[in-house]
Scaffold this motif. Structure first.
Motif, short mmCIF file in Angstrom:
data_model
loop_
_atom_site.label_atom_id
_atom_site.label_comp_id
_atom_site.label_asym_id
_atom_site.label_seq_id
_atom_site.Cartn_x
_atom_site.Cartn_y
_atom_site.Cartn_z
N MET A 28 -0.33 13.36 -8.31
CA MET A 28 -1.17 11.96 -7.58
C MET A 28 -1.75 11.27 -8.46
O MET A 28 -1.19 9.60 -7.87
CB MET A 28 -2.60 13.26 -6.65
CG MET A 28 -2.24 13.54 -5.21
SD MET A 28 -4.05 14.24 -4.83
CE MET A 28 -4.78 13.03 -4.95
N ALA A 29 -1.98 12.04 -9.38
CA ALA A 29 -1.86 10.51 -10.77
C ALA A 29 -0.83 10.39 -11.10
O ALA A 29 -0.48 8.79 -11.79
CB ALA A 29 -3.03 11.28 -11.85
N ARG A 32 3.56 6.47 -7.96
CA ARG A 32 3.05 4.78 -7.51
C ARG A 32 4.25 4.98 -6.11
O ARG A 32 4.13 4.64 -4.96
CB ARG A 32 4.25 3.96 -8.09
CG ARG A 32 3.18 3.86 -9.32
CD ARG A 32 4.68 2.67 -9.79
NE ARG A 32 4.89 2.08 -10.01
CZ ARG A 32 5.67 1.26 -9.68
NH1 ARG A 32 6.30 1.58 -11.02
NH2 ARG A 32 6.25 -0.05 -9.38
N ASP A 104 1.37 0.89 -5.73
CA ASP A 104 0.48 -0.37 -6.49
C ASP A 104 0.67 -1.92 -5.33
O ASP A 104 -0.02 -2.37 -6.22
CB ASP A 104 1.57 -0.30 -7.70
CG ASP A 104 0.61 0.63 -8.69
OD1 ASP A 104 -0.29 1.38 -8.02
OD2 ASP A 104 1.22 1.11 -9.51
N ALA A 106 0.20 -2.40 -2.26
CA ALA A 106 -0.94 -2.12 -1.83
C ALA A 106 -2.39 -2.96 -2.17
O ALA A 106 -3.09 -1.84 -2.15
CB ALA A 106 -1.26 -0.79 -0.68
N LYS A 110 -7.41 -6.05 -2.22
CA LYS A 110 -8.50 -6.22 -3.34
C LYS A 110 -9.50 -7.03 -3.72
O LYS A 110 -9.36 -8.16 -3.04
CB LYS A 110 -7.99 -5.73 -4.25
CG LYS A 110 -7.88 -5.43 -5.81
CD LYS A 110 -6.94 -5.92 -6.45
CE LYS A 110 -7.26 -5.26 -8.01
NZ LYS A 110 -7.59 -6.70 -9.16
N ARG B 793 -3.92 5.55 -8.41
CA ARG B 793 -3.65 6.62 -9.79
C ARG B 793 -4.69 6.22 -10.38
O ARG B 793 -5.17 7.33 -11.33
CB ARG B 793 -2.73 6.53 -10.08
CG ARG B 793 -1.84 7.22 -9.14
CD ARG B 793 -0.14 6.70 -10.14
NE ARG B 793 0.19 5.39 -9.72
CZ ARG B 793 0.74 4.36 -10.86
NH1 ARG B 793 0.21 5.19 -11.88
NH2 ARG B 793 0.52 3.03 -10.48
N VAL B 796 -8.14 9.00 -9.02
CA VAL B 796 -7.57 9.55 -9.57
C VAL B 796 -8.26 10.31 -10.83
O VAL B 796 -8.44 11.46 -10.91
CB VAL B 796 -6.01 10.53 -8.97
CG1 VAL B 796 -6.24 11.68 -8.96
CG2 VAL B 796 -5.67 9.88 -7.38
#
Lengths: 111, 819
Positions: A28-29, A32, A104, A106, A110, B793, B796
């Motif tokens: 997950m981390a 992308r 990234d 999306a 923001k 990310r 997370v």
């Protein structure tokens, strides 16, 4: 390595679960790609399920039937399936609108 | 016929309510009743005709059950369980005085209770005696004649009307749609109110209907509302009547406060009406101040009684002591205290009620409204302002006669005497045909009041009835004349006898009747027109009064006999000026014509009535005559002379007027007065032996005084209207200069304070705080915005790192610090 020599027990379940969990987190981390992140989520969920299944072992329970752990595992699976369906739909829509599934990109909401 | 007696109240109630139904129908459906409400006349006339039939039927029932002149032996037993309480008719011999007397048969009962207070009730009830019955027949019959007459007279109102007497600001005549339906609507309402007034069984109901007839009068006087004079006259009538009604309210309040009831008669044995309290059976129906009034005015003595008692008294003991002391208080025979407690209160009550009658019956000093009221259509003048409504005052005096003390009666007599003289003198010089009749009405009402005031109950009431007949006839005749020549001014008439004989001869009958023409009893039988009987009865009673009280009586008799001459004079002056001689205005004479049949027939009917209504010959065939019917209703207890306490006056009982030594001279005087008046008028206006111009020049100041109507209007204008306006303008000045200025100052101060608080407290204080809070919140939010990167990310990683950090911290805590 006594750990490897022992018969399959709770600690093995926990070890495999932890491994799956960490793998999922890392997935997950680092990814992308939205699909990759979804896969990571699946891994995390499955790692967590393994813990439930492990602790649902007959050694940890009394006379009663004690299917709590299994039940929760089944629930989580159903939940994961539902979540995957919604998430894939979001991904597909996002792709339709932006021709990409890079998370990234999306950033329209923001603040 | 007597089997119908239990239904008598219902019959009369139906007679009262039919005109109300007609009023409602016309009010709601006037537009459906033909063009301009043509059918309204039919509705109203049918209603009043049905009322007439019911009234005459009721009269037949009543007089067959209570034959007038008969002696009532039987004390009627109380019919338990029956709502109507029949007042006992009793014929008893009074042991103390040895005078036989009769109690008039009366039918009282209760319809509906409006309100109930502690020990007192306000109800709708009825009080039926021969007076009620006679008034019912009179009002409905005359009203019917006038309804028929109006159908012809108000014919113009069926089309659009151009009113030449009402001018717009630019001088044009007012054009308006006709108001045929509205006229009959108001007439119906009037009939309802008048009949209700006659049948009502307590003072409050009487007052309500009293005001209702006043309202109808206002509607009808102001019927030609576009004319300035008509609307002013309507308002004048209404306002002048309020002055009288104020006095009446005081009288009613006195009665209510002291007696606790408004009822005339007693509905049941434990709730005596006003009449029973004032003239109780125990006291042989003699007038005495009722206990309630004595107690009310002797409140200080009762207090004294309670305080000086040796030991505290219980309520029962106190009321027992008070009851024992009341006779002494009433007669002023207590030691060291000769006050007659309650006597003044009874005088106030009587004079108060009479005040209302002064206003309604146009007595001096409130007579000024009636002549102006002639602005209304002539049928209205005939019905409302001569025959019925203005007679309501006389009716009320007759109805509440039992409570009048000699002092009050003398007041009534004095007022009536002044009124009859004033009215007669002004009528002598008036040139407007309706105003002559109006002042004649004022004068005749004065006669009635004078008669009642000197103890002539039956004489006054009889004159009410006969006057209603011939005066409505005279007014309708004058209406017929006005209809023909389109003017009220007699100097423009003359010679109309040839053009309109029916009107002329019926009017002649009316004039003869009002003058009181008749042959005095030379052959033992007197025969004459209706006015002859009633006027003779009045003069006889005044003569009887004069024999007991020479000082007052001489004045009264001189005024009444002189008034009779004047009456004959002005009536025949009017007739000669209108019908006799040569036409003075050729143009008006050319256009004159006899009125249509619908107007002439009522004239003939009323003329017949004016001749025959008072004839005593019906008694020979067993029918009730007017005199005997009226006398049947004479209140109990006025068969005795009544001496006054404060004034040296004695009211003679009425049979004294029928004594031969009275009847002889009075009959001749009355005959001479009437004939003298007619001859005088003939000398001036028929034979023209004397020129009225000469007399006018000789007595110029008196003539000017009479033409100016004794300058009452001017005096009232100067004293009351101007005075009120002056006071009002003073108060208005005070209002503007002081009160307004003070308020303005306060308002200015408030504006200043508000402005200050707006700048300082509101804008800087409260607004500042709120703005500061929102600014800080906004700033915080702006700063926090940076945290939300949107990088998945990153989130997370943050979660993982935080979890690990928490885990480490928790482990550290658990394993090292907690130990």
């Amino acid at each position: 390595m006594s750990f490897l020599c022992e018969p399959i027990g709770l600690s093995h379940y926990l070890a495999v679960g932890a491994f799956l969990f960490v793998t999922g987190i890392v997935c997950m981390a680092t990814k992308r790609n939205a699909l990759g992140i979804l896969m990571g989520i699946e891994l995390v969920l499955n790692g967590a399920i393994l813990n439930f299944v492990g602790f649902a072992s007959p050694y940890f329970r009394d006379e009663n039937l004690g299917l709590d752990g299994h039940m929760i595992a089944l629930f989580v699976i159903v939940l994961a399936a539902a979540e995957a369906a919604v998430a894939l739909a979001i991904a597909l829509n996002f792709y339709n609108n932006h021709a990409t599934i890079d998370v990234d990109r999306a950033n329209e909401l923001k603040g | 016929m007597e089997v119908f007696l239990p239904y008598l109240p219902s019959l009369l109630a139906a007679a009262v309510l039919l005109p109300l139904v007609s009023f409602c129908v016309i009010l709601l459906f006037a537009m459906q009743l033909g063009r301009r409400g043509k059918g309204a006349a039919a509705v109203a006339t049918i209603a009043i005709l049905a009322s007439t039939v019911l009234s005459f039927f009721s009269a037949a029932v009543w007089f067959s059950a209570n034959p007038p002149g008969a002696v009532h032996h039987v004390a009627e037993t109380e019919d338990a369980g029956h709502e109507d309480a029949h007042a006992a008719e009793a014929h008893a011999t009074d042991e103390h005085h040895g005078i036989p007397h009769e109690v008039p048969p009366v039918l009282v009962g209760e319809g509906y209770t409006l309100a109930r207070f502690a020990g007192a009730e306000v109800t709708i009830n009825y009080y039926i005696d021969a007076l009620t019955i006679v008034m019912f027949c009179l009002v409905t019959f005359i009203a019917t004649c006038i309804h028929f007459y109006s159908t012809g007279y108000m014919h113009d109102e069926l089309h659009d009307v151009v009113d030449h007497e009402a001018l717009l600001a630019n001088g044009d005549s007012v054009e308006r749609p006709g108001r045929f339906a509205r006229f009959f609507q108001a007439l119906s309402l009037f009939c309802f109110s008048m009949l209700g007034l006659v049948i009502s069984g307590n003072f409050l109901m009487t007052f309500v209907f009293w005001e209702l007839v006043g309202l109808c009068s206002w509607f009808l006087i102001g019927f030609y509302v576009e004319r300035q004079s008509a609307s002013t006259a309507a308002n004048k009538a209404f306002i002048v009547n309020r002055v009288g009604d104020f006095g009446m309210l005081i009288g009613l309040m006195t009665l209510w406060a002291s007696l606790g009831t408004f009822n005339y008669g007693e509905l049941s044995a434990d709730s005596p009406g006003v009449f029973q309290q004032v003239r109780s059976e125990k006291n042989a129906y003699q007038l005495q101040v009722p206990d309630g009034m004595v107690q009310l005015s002797a409140a200080s003595r009762i207090e004294e009684l309670a305080l000086t008692a040796s030991e505290p008294l219980s309520r029962e003991q106190l009321s027992k002591e008070v009851a024992a002391a009341i006779p002494a208080w009433r007669n002023g025979t207590t030691e060291g205290d000769t006050t007659r407690y309650g006597y003044t209160l009874l005088i106030i009550a009587g004079i108060g009620i009479f005040c209302g009658c002064v206003g309604k019956s146009a007595q001096f000093p409130l007579h000024v409204w009636l002549p102006d009221a002639m602005e209304g259509p002539t049928p209205v003048s005939a019905l409302v302002h001569s025959a019925t409504m203005v007679a309501a005052g006389v009716f009320l005096v007759a109805r509440s006669y039992p409570i009048f003390l000699p002092e009050v009666l003398l007041t009534i007599a004095v007022v009536g005497c002044i009124t009859l003289f004033l009215g007669a003198t002004i009528a002598m010089v008036a040139t407007d045909i309706k105003r002559v009749l109006a002042y004649s009405t004022v004068s005749q009402l004065g006669y009635m009041m004078l008669a009642l005031g000197v103890g002539g109950w039956a004489a006054g009431v009889m004159h009410l009835v006969t006057h209603a007949c011939f005066k409505s006839l005279l007014f309708l005749c004058s209406g017929s004349v006005i209809h023909a020549v389109h003017t009220n001014e007699m100097p423009q008439m003359g010679g109309l006898l040839r053009k309109m004989p029916w009107t002329a001869y019926t009017m002649l009958i009316g004039c003869l009747a009002i003058a009181g023409i008749g042959l005095p009893s030379i052959f033992g039988l007197s025969i004459g027109l209706s006015g002859y009987y009633s006027k003779d009865a009045i003069l006889e009673q005044i003569y009887a009064f004069r024999m007991m009280n020479p000082a007052w009586g001489n004045v009264f008799f001189a005024a009444a006999a002189g008034g009779a001459t004047l009456t004959a004079f002005y009536m025949f002056r009017m007739w000669y000026l209108t019908f006799a001689g040569e036409p003075r205005s050729a143009k008006k004479f050319e256009h004159a014509h006899e009125s249509p049949r619908v107007m002439v027939v009522p004239l003939v009917l009323l003329a017949i009535l004016a001749v025959v209504v008072a004839w005593p010959i019906y008694g020979w065939v067993g029918l009730p005559t007017l005199a005997s019917s009226v006398e049947e209703a004479r209140p109990a207890g006025i068969w005795q002379d009544m001496p006054g306490v404060y004034l040296n006056v004695t009211m003679p009982e009425e049979s004294k007027g029928h004594a031969p030594e009275v009847k002889g001279p009075v009959g001749l005087i009355a005959f001479g007065a009437a004939i003298g008046g007619i001859l005088l008028a003939s000398v001036f206006y028929l034979w023209k032996s004397l020129d009225p111009e000469d007399v006018r020049r000789t007595f110029n100041p008196i003539y000017r005084l009479l033409v100016g109507k004794w300058f009452f209007d001017e005096i009232y204008q100067a004293v009351f209207v101007k005075g009120t306006l002056a006071i009002a303008s003073c108060i208005a000045m005070f209002d503007r200069r002081v009160i307004d200025a003070f308020l303005d100052c306060l308002a200015w101060l408030m504006v200043r304070i508000a402005r200050l608080s707006d700048t300082w407290l509101d804008r800087r204080g409260i607004d500042g705080l709120v703005n500061w809070c929102s600014l800080q919140t906004w700033r915080l939010g702006d700063r926090m915005r940076g945290l939300q990167t949107g990088g998945l990310r990153q989130y997370v990683m943050l979660i993982v790192v935080s979890t690990v950090a928490l885990f480490v911290l928790l482990s550290f805590w658990t394993y090292s610090l907690a130990r």
